[in-house]
Design a protein around this motif. Structure first.
Motif, PDB file in Angstrom:
ATOM      1  N   ARG A  72       1.082   4.371  -2.829  1.00  0.00           N
ATOM      2  CA  ARG A  72       0.731   5.746  -2.460  1.00  0.00           C
ATOM      3  C   ARG A  72       1.857   6.728  -2.745  1.00  0.00           C
ATOM      4  NH1 ARG A  72      -3.415   5.165   2.656  1.00  0.00           N
ATOM      5  NH2 ARG A  72      -4.023   3.041   2.133  1.00  0.00           N
ATOM      6  N   LEU A  73       3.046   6.222  -3.007  1.00  0.00           N
ATOM      7  CA  LEU A  73       4.167   7.068  -3.429  1.00  0.00           C
ATOM      8  C   LEU A  73       4.338   7.069  -4.949  1.00  0.00           C
ATOM      9  CD1 LEU A  73       6.836   6.122  -0.730  1.00  0.00           C
ATOM     10  CD2 LEU A  73       5.504   8.248  -0.881  1.00  0.00           C
ATOM     11  N   ASN A  83      -1.120  -0.317   8.993  1.00  0.00           N
ATOM     12  CA  ASN A  83      -1.100   1.142   8.991  1.00  0.00           C
ATOM     13  C   ASN A  83      -2.410   1.773   8.556  1.00  0.00           C
ATOM     14  OD1 ASN A  83       1.789   1.898   9.645  1.00  0.00           O
ATOM     15  ND2 ASN A  83       2.122   0.433   7.991  1.00  0.00           N
ATOM     16  N   TYR A  84      -3.273   1.014   7.873  1.00  0.00           N
ATOM     17  CA  TYR A  84      -4.391   1.664   7.204  1.00  0.00           C
ATOM     18  C   TYR A  84      -5.759   1.114   7.609  1.00  0.00           C
ATOM     19  CZ  TYR A  84      -0.418   3.241   4.470  1.00  0.00           C
ATOM     20  OH  TYR A  84       0.788   3.779   4.095  1.00  0.00           O
ATOM     21  N   ALA A 134       0.667   8.191   2.267  1.00  0.00           N
ATOM     22  CA  ALA A 134       1.548   7.109   2.722  1.00  0.00           C
ATOM     23  C   ALA A 134       2.088   7.411   4.112  1.00  0.00           C
ATOM     24  CB  ALA A 134       2.699   6.926   1.735  1.00  0.00           C
ATOM     25  N   LYS A 135       2.493   6.367   4.796  1.00  0.00           N
ATOM     26  CA  LYS A 135       2.923   6.457   6.194  1.00  0.00           C
ATOM     27  C   LYS A 135       4.181   7.311   6.383  1.00  0.00           C
ATOM     28  CE  LYS A 135       5.477   2.102   5.772  1.00  0.00           C
ATOM     29  NZ  LYS A 135       5.543   0.681   6.195  1.00  0.00           N
ATOM     30  N   HIS A 136       4.873   7.661   5.304  1.00  0.00           N
ATOM     31  CA  HIS A 136       6.101   8.446   5.410  1.00  0.00           C
ATOM     32  C   HIS A 136       5.824   9.915   5.718  1.00  0.00           C
ATOM     33  CE1 HIS A 136       6.567   5.023   2.660  1.00  0.00           C
ATOM     34  NE2 HIS A 136       7.707   4.850   3.284  1.00  0.00           N
ATOM     35  N   GLU A 146      -5.273   5.319  -5.814  1.00  0.00           N
ATOM     36  CA  GLU A 146      -4.086   5.926  -6.421  1.00  0.00           C
ATOM     37  C   GLU A 146      -4.375   6.054  -7.907  1.00  0.00           C
ATOM     38  OE1 GLU A 146      -2.683   2.561  -5.062  1.00  0.00           O
ATOM     39  OE2 GLU A 146      -2.445   3.243  -3.002  1.00  0.00           O
ATOM     40  N   SER A 182       0.818  -1.217   0.000  1.00  0.00           N
ATOM     41  CA  SER A 182       0.000   0.000   0.000  1.00  0.00           C
ATOM     42  C   SER A 182       0.849   1.264   0.000  1.00  0.00           C
ATOM     43  CB  SER A 182      -0.932   0.006   1.210  1.00  0.00           C
ATOM     44  OG  SER A 182      -1.890  -1.011   1.112  1.00  0.00           O
ATOM     45  N   SER A 183       1.850   1.322   0.864  1.00  0.00           N
ATOM     46  CA  SER A 183       2.665   2.535   0.947  1.00  0.00           C
ATOM     47  C   SER A 183       3.453   2.766  -0.332  1.00  0.00           C
ATOM     48  CB  SER A 183       3.614   2.457   2.144  1.00  0.00           C
ATOM     49  OG  SER A 183       2.876   2.455   3.349  1.00  0.00           O
ATOM     50  N   THR A 184       3.829   1.693  -1.015  1.00  0.00           N
ATOM     51  CA  THR A 184       4.546   1.812  -2.283  1.00  0.00           C
ATOM     52  C   THR A 184       3.654   2.467  -3.323  1.00  0.00           C
ATOM     53  OG1 THR A 184       5.712  -0.239  -1.719  1.00  0.00           O
ATOM     54  CG2 THR A 184       5.859   0.508  -3.995  1.00  0.00           C
TER      55      THR A 184
END
Length: 359
Positions: free
Chosen positions: A110-111, A343-344, A352-354, A304, A106-108
């Motif tokens: 979202r970036l 995380n989601y 994203a979590k970053h 996304e 997921s985080s990938t």
């Protein structure tokens, strides 16, 4: 049994050597219905994306396309707009009757970090054939932001299957009747329709658009970056927005989604004919996502979205994707959001979590 393999089956596959790695696989790589894959120590900058093709190895094709190689040991930047190939730490020796599908985490997604899996002899991205034995590679193309990566980072994940277990539309309708999968009237056509929310309560903010010229994102830094350095807010006052060609957007689904414990799901584009855009690549929804016993009461799906050649008007409630549900071969012993770092769970519109939390 037929179906998607749960965490306990994946652990058995690791114990039998059907999934192996150096260094050894870590317990927290195993998710309810998938396994996180880790980057190795070298990245190859390549001229173009490629598939190995039937009867050929990735290493053999790499000789044609490699421009230079990058040591990741101390960390290295993968630059926006370039294509890289990274051998993964994991390798497979699947039993007959076991196939696999991979996807970005997921985080990938979202970036806007396009990450696809390729294998020896492979003729499709992210699809691993019955009984495959050999190495696994990640093709990485940062689309919106340059990123700093290191060995062991987890950009994609893999899901294992015994046979085919996709629910038909009739099965999906029956499942929804027993336990609601969305909190709106379902649109069921080759999966469960997913629509976009452009009328969030109490706010005109409906999403974010990636800025074109930004700094590097270190993927190990969580909750670190100021969103305003990387994203522009997208507002809607009349229930519609115009997508710009080539731009990348974070939006949110109108539906709150529920994945029961005995099922897994994958997001797929709706239809190529709906317009000049597509929902992006991070597509796995784990058992327990939005499930009450796992800490959820339904969770929105983050969309996304990338626009293609022409500007496109996106309307509130427009169907933009579909969730394809599959049966699990067994109920996982671990659910999404229940005692693991999820995380989601319970998310709304979320970057994203970053990035630091907004609002």
């Amino acid at each position: 049994m037929t179906g998607v393999c749960p965490n306990q089956t994946i652990e058995q596959m690791i114990a039998r050597g059907e999934i192996a790695a150096a260094p050894a696989i870590l317990p927290d790589q195993v998710q309810p219905a998938s396994l996180d894959l880790r980057l190795g120590t070298v990245a190859y900058r390549i001229r173009a994306s490629f598939l190995a093709g039937q009867g050929r190895s990735v290493a053999e094709r790499l000789e044609e396309f490699e421009m230079h190689r990058i040591d990741l040991s101390a960390g290295a930047v993968l630059e926006k707009g370039c294509v890289y190939l990274v051998p993964l730490m994991e390798r497979l020796d699947l039993a007959e009757g076991i196939t696999a599908v991979a996807n970005a985490k997921s985080s990938t997604g979202r970036l806007d970090l396009l990450t696809r899996t390729i294998t020896d002899g492979g003729t499709e991205f992210d699809r691993i054939t019955d009984g495959y034995s050999g190495p696994v590679y990640a093709e990485i193309c940062p689309r919106s932001f340059s990123v700093l990566v290191r060995p062991g980072m987890r950009l994609n994940q893999i899901r294992f299957r015994k046979g085919q277990s996709v629910l038909s539309d009739a099965d999906l309708a029956a499942l929804h009747a027993r336990m609601p999968l969305v909190d709106t009237p379902p649109v069921i056509e080759q999966g469960l329709g997913f629509s976009v929310d452009l009328a969030l309560p109490g706010s005109t903010l409906v999403g974010y658009r990636a800025k074109p010229h930004t700094g590097v994102i270190d993927l190990d830094r969580i909750g670190h970056y100021d969103p305003t350095d990387y994203w522009e807010e997208v507002h809607a006052t009349n229930g519609s927005i115009i997508l710009d060609p080539g731009a990348f957007y974070i939006l949110v689904s109108r539906e709150s989604v529920h994945i029961p414990p005995d099922y897994a799901a994958e997001m797929a584009p709706y239809l190529a004919m709906v317009g000049e855009f597509r929902v992006h690549y991070a597509g796995f929804f784990d058992p327990g996502f939005g499930h009450a016993a796992a800490g959820g009461t339904g969770s929105r799906g983050v969309l996304e979205v990338r626009c293609h050649e022409a500007p496109f008007v996106l309307e509130h409630g427009q169907v933009v994707g579909r969730l394809v549900y599959e049966r699990m071969s067994e109920t996982p012993t671990q659910l999404y959001g229940a005692g693991i770092a999820s995380n989601y769970q319970g998310q709304g519109l979320k970057l994203a979590k970053h990035f630091k939390s907004v609002g």
